[in-house]
Design a protein around this motif. Structure first.
Motif: not given
Ligand code: ATP
Length: 367
Positions: A6, A20, A23, A46
């Motif tokens: 990520f 999110v 990340l 995620s």
């Protein structure tokens, strides 16, 4: 072979909510990475971005060196096990497990072999002709895992796959999934809100809170060296005690003063505590760093912590003591089961002064 990266990934839903935030996380090939955090922290989002079930608003997601932002879910070589298992109710166990292979046009004989192999591995061969409603929760969970295994994916994603099982079965299933991970030698990304699952299964754990990654580390490292109060409070049951405190001048260097306790700064923290001289901090005490003085370890420096006992939970292998300090602050200790403390009694716990944690009260970061 599948590593996952990520790279500054953000997910903003259509209603403007950022689930999110920025990340960055690298999962190594064959790792069992657990994403853990409280409800709503962004862990499922995620996982769904990784599975291709959710668009990525910003940032890049890679499997090995390949950016998969625009790759459709079916071309990602990923299999996912959902919390609900999502089994087809009208199909037998065999057909549930065979379904994705049939869609891919895998020859019938090979489907037979792969389904039977997976069923054998999961000890569900005898159930292949049943429909999901004829199975127990634990058996359904295995079928859901079996359905993922037959696809022989590069990556397994699991979203709270054990949360529908009773406590005993969950312990058993945890061990089975860890064993399966070793057998398959495949990368696992596993989502849970349960810190025990995270600690027992993960080779590394990523802790999230409010869409933000807090810390990534091995289970022991996370427990021993939490980077902030959130991780410190989340990992460990009963949770760490937090007391407002102050760094004060002591005979040699600095000491820590709370409303009711005075203790030295552990040698390991002596340098880091310098900038906090005469300032407020947060003192963190793990419940197991507080002892019943009658059953204390040898060779440790303990200081007396007077409490009024409010609850005693006898667990057989340990006793959990809840009490209040003289200023009314609540505190919990995990002590030897032979402890004789009674509710209502005024007693003294022994605090291991070398096992304390210090945090910055403004940022929550570990000192
Ligand atoms: P849980 O353990 O409860 O599933 P989680 O950590 O997996 O929690 P997510 O499902 O990733 O959390 O959700 C993160 C946040 O995003 C939550 O506040 C949730 O309400 C919000 N959210 C999820 N899906 C959507 C959506 N489609 N639109 C808007 N907000 C959403």
């Amino acid at each position: 072979m599948a590593s996952i990266t990520f790279d500054r990934v953000t997910k903003r839903y259509d209603n403007g909510f950022t689930a999110v935030r920025d990340l960055s996380l690298a999962v190594a090939d064959r790792e069992f990475l657990v994403l853990v955090g409280p409800s709503g922290c962004g862990k499922t989002t995620s996982l769904r971005m990784l599975a291709g079930l959710e668009d990525i608003t910003q940032g890049k997601l890679y499997i090995n060196d390949r950016c998969i932002n625009e790759v459709p879910a079916k071309n990602r070589d990923i299999a996912m096990v959902f919390q609900s298992y999502a089994l087809y109710p009208h199909m037998t166990v065999f057909d549930n497990m065979a379904f994705s292979l049939s869609l891919q046009g895998v020859p019938k004989a090979e489907i037979q072999t792969r389904v039977r192999q997976a069923a054998q591995q999961l000890d569900i061969e005898a159930l292949l002709d049943r429909k999901p409603k004829q199975l127990s929760g634990g058996q359904r969970q295995r079928v859901a895992v079996g359905r993922a295994i037959v696809r022989d994916p590069a990556v397994f994603l699991m979203d709270e796959p054990l949360s529908n099982l009773d406590a005993k079965l969950r312990v058993q299933a945890r061990a089975e999934l860890s064993k399966l991970h070793r057998q398959l030698g495949t990368t696992f990304v596993y989502v849970t809100h349960d810190q025990v699952e995270a600690m027992t299964m993960g080779t590394r754990i990523a802790v999230m809170n409010q869409g933000v990654l807090q810390q990534v580390a091995s289970p022991q490292e996370l427990y021993d060296s939490p980077s902030n109060t959130f991780v410190a409070g989340f990992m460990g049951s009963p949770a760490m005690n937090f007391l407002p405190a102050r760094v004060v001048s002591a005979e040699q260097g600095w000491g820590i003063q709370t409303a009711t306790l005075a203790l030295p700064v552990p040698l390991t923290l002596a340098d880091r505590v310098q900038p906090y001289g005469d300032r407020e901090i947060i003192l963190g005490l793990r419940p197991e760093s507080l002892y019943d003085p009658d059953h204390r370890p040898a060779n440790r420096t303990l200081i007396a912590v007077p409490i009024a006992v409010t609850v005693v939970e006898r667990m057989g292998n340990e006793a959990i003591i809840y009490g209040t300090l003289q200023d009314g602050q609540e505190i919990v200790a995990r002590v030897d089961p032979r402890c004789q403390f009674q509710v209502g009694e005024a007693v003294e716990l022994g605090l291991d002064v070398d096992r304390v944690y210090l945090f910055d009260p403004t940022t929550g970061q570990a000192i």
